[in-house]
Design a protein around this motif. Structure first.
Motif, PDB file in Angstrom:
ATOM      1  N   ALA A 202     -38.735 -90.381  59.053  1.00  0.00           N
ATOM      2  CA  ALA A 202     -37.227 -89.760  59.521  1.00  0.00           C
ATOM      3  C   ALA A 202     -37.524 -89.393  61.004  1.00  0.00           C
ATOM      4  O   ALA A 202     -36.551 -89.642  61.798  1.00  0.00           O
ATOM      5  N   ALA A 203     -38.607 -88.685  61.349  1.00  0.00           N
ATOM      6  CA  ALA A 203     -38.682 -88.289  62.872  1.00  0.00           C
ATOM      7  C   ALA A 203     -38.612 -89.441  64.020  1.00  0.00           C
ATOM      8  O   ALA A 203     -38.460 -89.779  65.040  1.00  0.00           O
ATOM      9  N   SER A 204     -39.419 -90.499  63.342  1.00  0.00           N
ATOM     10  CA  SER A 204     -39.755 -91.829  64.208  1.00  0.00           C
ATOM     11  C   SER A 204     -38.403 -92.471  64.381  1.00  0.00           C
ATOM     12  O   SER A 204     -38.103 -93.131  65.440  1.00  0.00           O
ATOM     13  N   LEU A 205     -37.479 -92.642  63.276  1.00  0.00           N
ATOM     14  CA  LEU A 205     -36.317 -92.960  63.447  1.00  0.00           C
ATOM     15  C   LEU A 205     -35.212 -92.448  64.506  1.00  0.00           C
ATOM     16  O   LEU A 205     -34.495 -92.936  65.346  1.00  0.00           O
ATOM     17  N   ALA A 206     -35.458 -91.115  64.447  1.00  0.00           N
ATOM     18  CA  ALA A 206     -34.583 -90.186  65.272  1.00  0.00           C
ATOM     19  C   ALA A 206     -35.237 -90.340  66.549  1.00  0.00           C
ATOM     20  O   ALA A 206     -34.369 -90.459  67.510  1.00  0.00           O
ATOM     21  N   ILE A 207     -36.316 -90.449  66.757  1.00  0.00           N
ATOM     22  CA  ILE A 207     -37.080 -90.785  68.308  1.00  0.00           C
ATOM     23  C   ILE A 207     -36.403 -91.846  68.845  1.00  0.00           C
ATOM     24  O   ILE A 207     -35.982 -92.223  70.007  1.00  0.00           O
ATOM     25  N   LEU A 208     -36.355 -93.063  68.155  1.00  0.00           N
ATOM     26  CA  LEU A 208     -36.008 -94.433  68.576  1.00  0.00           C
ATOM     27  C   LEU A 208     -34.418 -94.234  68.856  1.00  0.00           C
ATOM     28  O   LEU A 208     -33.944 -94.863  69.797  1.00  0.00           O
ATOM     29  N   LEU A 209     -33.730 -93.446  68.230  1.00  0.00           N
ATOM     30  CA  LEU A 209     -32.394 -93.503  68.634  1.00  0.00           C
ATOM     31  C   LEU A 209     -32.161 -92.569  69.952  1.00  0.00           C
ATOM     32  O   LEU A 209     -31.481 -92.787  70.564  1.00  0.00           O
ATOM     33  N   VAL A 210     -32.742 -91.565  70.121  1.00  0.00           N
ATOM     34  CA  VAL A 210     -32.896 -90.538  71.253  1.00  0.00           C
ATOM     35  C   VAL A 210     -33.299 -91.680  72.575  1.00  0.00           C
ATOM     36  O   VAL A 210     -32.463 -91.491  73.370  1.00  0.00           O
ATOM     37  N   LEU A 211     -34.284 -92.315  72.328  1.00  0.00           N
ATOM     38  CA  LEU A 211     -34.946 -93.145  73.528  1.00  0.00           C
ATOM     39  C   LEU A 211     -33.733 -93.960  73.752  1.00  0.00           C
ATOM     40  O   LEU A 211     -33.499 -94.505  74.973  1.00  0.00           O
ATOM     41  N   ALA A 212     -32.995 -94.725  72.901  1.00  0.00           N
ATOM     42  CA  ALA A 212     -31.683 -95.426  73.170  1.00  0.00           C
ATOM     43  C   ALA A 212     -30.709 -94.810  73.785  1.00  0.00           C
ATOM     44  O   ALA A 212     -29.880 -95.461  74.585  1.00  0.00           O
ATOM     45  N   LEU A 213     -30.419 -93.749  73.446  1.00  0.00           N
ATOM     46  CA  LEU A 213     -29.089 -92.910  74.009  1.00  0.00           C
ATOM     47  C   LEU A 213     -29.355 -92.001  75.258  1.00  0.00           C
ATOM     48  O   LEU A 213     -28.432 -91.760  75.953  1.00  0.00           O
ATOM     49  N   ARG A 214     -30.560 -91.609  75.393  1.00  0.00           N
ATOM     50  CA  ARG A 214     -30.598 -90.809  76.512  1.00  0.00           C
ATOM     51  C   ARG A 214     -30.285 -91.084  77.878  1.00  0.00           C
ATOM     52  O   ARG A 214     -29.770 -90.495  78.544  1.00  0.00           O
ATOM     53  N   LEU A 215     -30.673 -92.410  78.218  1.00  0.00           N
ATOM     54  CA  LEU A 215     -30.405 -92.905  79.477  1.00  0.00           C
ATOM     55  C   LEU A 215     -28.708 -92.893  79.737  1.00  0.00           C
ATOM     56  O   LEU A 215     -27.976 -92.588  80.701  1.00  0.00           O
ATOM     57  N   PRO A 216     -27.881 -93.574  78.790  1.00  0.00           N
ATOM     58  CA  PRO A 216     -26.675 -93.529  78.867  1.00  0.00           C
ATOM     59  C   PRO A 216     -25.757 -92.425  78.926  1.00  0.00           C
ATOM     60  O   PRO A 216     -24.955 -92.003  79.501  1.00  0.00           O
ATOM     61  N   ALA A 217     -26.505 -91.149  77.861  1.00  0.00           N
ATOM     62  CA  ALA A 217     -25.931 -89.960  77.896  1.00  0.00           C
ATOM     63  C   ALA A 217     -26.013 -89.299  79.100  1.00  0.00           C
ATOM     64  O   ALA A 217     -25.524 -88.406  79.561  1.00  0.00           O
ATOM     65  N   ARG A 218     -27.286 -89.576  80.051  1.00  0.00           N
ATOM     66  CA  ARG A 218     -27.445 -88.864  81.147  1.00  0.00           C
ATOM     67  C   ARG A 218     -26.465 -89.372  82.302  1.00  0.00           C
ATOM     68  O   ARG A 218     -25.954 -88.697  83.148  1.00  0.00           O
ATOM     69  N   ARG A 219     -26.093 -90.671  82.253  1.00  0.00           N
ATOM     70  CA  ARG A 219     -25.383 -91.266  83.040  1.00  0.00           C
ATOM     71  C   ARG A 219     -23.654 -90.702  82.975  1.00  0.00           C
ATOM     72  O   ARG A 219     -22.942 -90.283  83.821  1.00  0.00           O
ATOM     73  N   VAL A 220     -23.652 -90.753  81.335  1.00  0.00           N
ATOM     74  CA  VAL A 220     -21.986 -90.241  81.253  1.00  0.00           C
ATOM     75  C   VAL A 220     -21.816 -88.560  81.110  1.00  0.00           C
ATOM     76  O   VAL A 220     -20.877 -88.347  81.565  1.00  0.00           O
ATOM     77  N   PHE A 221     -22.838 -88.259  80.516  1.00  0.00           N
ATOM     78  CA  PHE A 221     -22.535 -86.765  80.045  1.00  0.00           C
ATOM     79  C   PHE A 221     -23.411 -85.741  81.064  1.00  0.00           C
ATOM     80  O   PHE A 221     -23.291 -84.562  81.111  1.00  0.00           O
ATOM     81  N   GLY A 222     -24.494 -86.252  81.791  1.00  0.00           N
ATOM     82  CA  GLY A 222     -25.272 -85.408  82.530  1.00  0.00           C
ATOM     83  C   GLY A 222     -26.475 -85.237  81.903  1.00  0.00           C
ATOM     84  O   GLY A 222     -26.701 -85.393  80.686  1.00  0.00           O
ATOM     85  N   ALA A 223     -27.628 -84.434  82.591  1.00  0.00           N
ATOM     86  CA  ALA A 223     -28.773 -84.189  82.276  1.00  0.00           C
ATOM     87  C   ALA A 223     -29.200 -83.311  81.208  1.00  0.00           C
ATOM     88  O   ALA A 223     -29.997 -83.272  80.163  1.00  0.00           O
ATOM     89  N   GLN A 224     -27.993 -82.362  81.272  1.00  0.00           N
ATOM     90  CA  GLN A 224     -28.313 -81.205  80.333  1.00  0.00           C
ATOM     91  C   GLN A 224     -27.949 -81.830  78.720  1.00  0.00           C
ATOM     92  O   GLN A 224     -28.696 -81.390  77.776  1.00  0.00           O
ATOM     93  N   ILE A 225     -26.904 -82.646  78.913  1.00  0.00           N
ATOM     94  CA  ILE A 225     -26.687 -83.222  77.210  1.00  0.00           C
ATOM     95  C   ILE A 225     -27.809 -84.259  77.015  1.00  0.00           C
ATOM     96  O   ILE A 225     -28.000 -84.424  75.714  1.00  0.00           O
TER      97      ILE A 225
END
Length: 314
Positions: free
Chosen positions: A14-37
């Motif tokens: 479960a943690a591995s699937l969650a890590i892969l999800l975060v790795l895929a979302l972190r860069l778009p989230a940083r550009r759209v919502f900022g580093a805090q999000i």
């Protein structure tokens, strides 16, 4: 112990699937919502891990069990796997403690920092040449950065991350996640400082360029730069990014919360249902109130299976 190993493996899936999800979302989230999000996205991983350890829903009474013949895991194999897991966790923790000790020795000699050390009572340490290497304005920015780490509780977060790495040392994705989490943590801390001092972006970038990459890791603390080959250009580039509007930041926060809840519920729901519990009747005379005929279950086992079951029970 067999159940413990099985639960740990399921939680790591479960943690591995969650890590892969975060790795895929972190860069778009940083550009759209900022580093805090983007940094808050890492909350999904421990929630998914913990949710998978919550007992699953009980299967309805009468659900057929596993088909025979039974496959029994040899007790020796379970014991060996447990010993390897414990030995690995202890070894990882020992290496982290040794790295922390090395950093503290260098800090005492004035060769390390700026950094925040300590978990319960974190404090700021600076190198011996701190007064000469940095100007008064730069020293104020360094202190603001380290104070932001303390105010945000980053030393405690990093300690929990180190423990999580030790417990799940066999999962390479956990170590990849720890590296990127520390990077996102530094970017979020930079954003916190710049939100308070928006006019010091250029000076802040110059101050970062004066710092050195840490040669000694700091598992239980916060080092500026982070305790690895930190991509400094990413931090400088983030200083040029416009601060997200309050509405966009709030939307990002609720998106992260929704993803975290969804990941936790999904990890819990993905478990196989628990077998129905045996419930004893409260009073003997309740037996007479049941008019349904009794059900007799006959289990056929070979002599080898009986011997293996006896050895497992011992």
């Amino acid at each position: 112990m067999a159940d413990l190993i099985a639960d740990l493996l399921r939680a790591n899936l479960a943690a591995s699937l969650a890590i892969l999800l975060v790795l895929a979302l972190r860069l778009p989230a940083r550009r759209v919502f900022g580093a805090q999000i983007a940094y808050r996205l890492w909350l999904i991983v421990p929630l998914a891990f913990a949710a998978s350890l919550i007992p699953a829903a009980e299967a309805p009474t009468g659900t057929p069990g596993p088909a025979l013949p039974l496959t029994l895991t040899p007790p020796g194999a379970v014991s060996f796997a447990t010993e390897v897991w414990v030995a690995g966790a202890v070894a990882i923790l020992a290496l982290m403690v040794f790295g922390q000790w090395r950093f503290l020795q260098r800090a005492k000699a004035g060769e390390a920092g700026p950094a925040v050390v300590g978990v319960i009572a974190p404090r700021i340490v600076t190198p011996a040449d701190h007064e000469t290497r940095f100007t008064a304005e730069e020293r104020a920015l360094v202190r603001a950065h380290e104070r932001a780490h303390i105010d945000r509780g980053d030393p405690k977060t990093n300690a929990w991350v180190a423990v999580f790495q030790a417990v799940n040392w066999f999962n390479p994705l956990v170590h990849v996640a720890a590296y990127h989490l520390r990077l996102d943590q530094e970017l979020a801390c930079d954003a916190t400082v710049m939100a308070r001092r928006p006019g010091d972006r250029r000076l802040y970038a110059q101050t970062m360029l004066k710092t050195q990459l840490a040669a000694t890791p700091l598992p239980f603390g916060c080092y500026w730069p982070a305790p690895s080959r930190h991509p400094l250009e990413a931090r400088v580039a983030m200083l040029k990014q416009a601060r997200p509007s309050p509405t966009r930041a709030l939307a990002g926060f609720w998106i992260v919360m929704a993803l975290s809840v969804a990941a936790g519920v999904g990890a819990w729901a993905a478990q196989p249902p628990s077998p129905p519990h045996v419930r004893w009747l409260d009073m003997p005379n309740q037996v007479a109130k049941r008019h349904a005929p009794a059900t007799v279950v006959v289990i056929s086992m070979t002599s080898e299976q009986v011997k293996a079951l006896t050895r497992a029970a011992r």
